[in-house]
Design a protein around this motif. Structure first.
Motif, PDB file in Angstrom:
ATOM      1  N   PRO A   2      -7.447  16.554 -14.473  1.00  0.00           N
ATOM      2  CA  PRO A   2      -7.580  16.331 -15.909  1.00  0.00           C
ATOM      3  C   PRO A   2      -8.541  15.180 -16.174  1.00  0.00           C
ATOM      4  CG  PRO A   2      -5.290  16.079 -15.186  1.00  0.00           C
ATOM      5  CD  PRO A   2      -6.129  16.299 -13.980  1.00  0.00           C
ATOM      6  N   GLU A   4      -8.440  13.204 -18.852  1.00  0.00           N
ATOM      7  CA  GLU A   4      -7.832  12.108 -19.602  1.00  0.00           C
ATOM      8  C   GLU A   4      -6.771  11.397 -18.764  1.00  0.00           C
ATOM      9  OE1 GLU A   4      -5.403  15.682 -20.085  1.00  0.00           O
ATOM     10  OE2 GLU A   4      -7.374  15.448 -20.942  1.00  0.00           O
ATOM     11  N   HIS A   8      -3.214   9.176 -22.666  1.00  0.00           N
ATOM     12  CA  HIS A   8      -3.809  10.239 -23.483  1.00  0.00           C
ATOM     13  C   HIS A   8      -2.991  11.523 -23.380  1.00  0.00           C
ATOM     14  CE1 HIS A   8      -7.063  13.104 -24.679  1.00  0.00           C
ATOM     15  NE2 HIS A   8      -7.240  12.166 -25.595  1.00  0.00           N
ATOM     16  N   ARG A   9      -2.641  11.903 -22.166  1.00  0.00           N
ATOM     17  CA  ARG A   9      -1.840  13.128 -21.973  1.00  0.00           C
ATOM     18  C   ARG A   9      -0.476  13.010 -22.639  1.00  0.00           C
ATOM     19  NH1 ARG A   9      -3.697  13.022 -16.226  1.00  0.00           N
ATOM     20  NH2 ARG A   9      -1.678  12.099 -15.837  1.00  0.00           N
ATOM     21  N   SER A  13       0.886  15.455 -25.703  1.00  0.00           N
ATOM     22  CA  SER A  13       2.168  16.162 -25.635  1.00  0.00           C
ATOM     23  C   SER A  13       3.041  15.864 -26.851  1.00  0.00           C
ATOM     24  CB  SER A  13       2.889  15.760 -24.346  1.00  0.00           C
ATOM     25  OG  SER A  13       4.184  16.299 -24.314  1.00  0.00           O
ATOM     26  N   ASP A  39      -8.992  17.759 -28.772  1.00  0.00           N
ATOM     27  CA  ASP A  39      -7.771  17.644 -27.976  1.00  0.00           C
ATOM     28  C   ASP A  39      -6.774  18.735 -28.336  1.00  0.00           C
ATOM     29  OD1 ASP A  39      -8.602  15.376 -26.544  1.00  0.00           O
ATOM     30  OD2 ASP A  39      -7.847  14.021 -28.094  1.00  0.00           O
TER      31      ASP A  39
END
Length: 109
Positions: A2, A4, A8-9, A13, A39
């Motif tokens: 990934p 990010e 960020h993840r 979510s 995003d």
């Protein structure tokens, strides 16, 4: 891998979960014509919202310009820290007029 980071993840979510609870269909890493990405793209009842998570570690102006190219009704930036809020506010205020409304939220919203 990934592109990010963990922060960020995490916020992608959380934001996706919020919009799903509101009845939106969610697309992650939505490609924009001209080599951009959003995003999250949230879709519901013919309306589309581009959602960008801003940690302050990316080029917010580029993200704003890319998201403005997308076929959306609104852009939402979610800033994940006080520094990201300030940076987003400055860039949104100074950016050339965008064709859709831009909303800035924080991790507290």
């Amino acid at each position: 891998m990934p592109r990010e980071g963990l922060e960020h993840r995490y916020w992608i979510s959380k934001a996706a979960g919020y919009y799903k609870e509101q009845g939106y269909e969610i697309d992650f890493e939505y490609a924009i014509k001209g080599n951009g990405m959003i995003d999250i793209l949230a879709k519901k009842s013919g309306k589309q919202i581009a959602i960008e998570i801003e940690t302050g570690k990316s080029n917010i102006l580029v993200n704003l310009k890319n998201a403005a190219k997308a076929p959306v009704d609104k852009l939402v930036f979610i800033a994940t820290s006080p520094a990201a809020v300030s940076t987003c506010q400055n860039i949104i205020e100074k950016a050339e007029k965008v064709s859709v409304p831009v909303e800035l939220l924080t991790w507290l919203d």
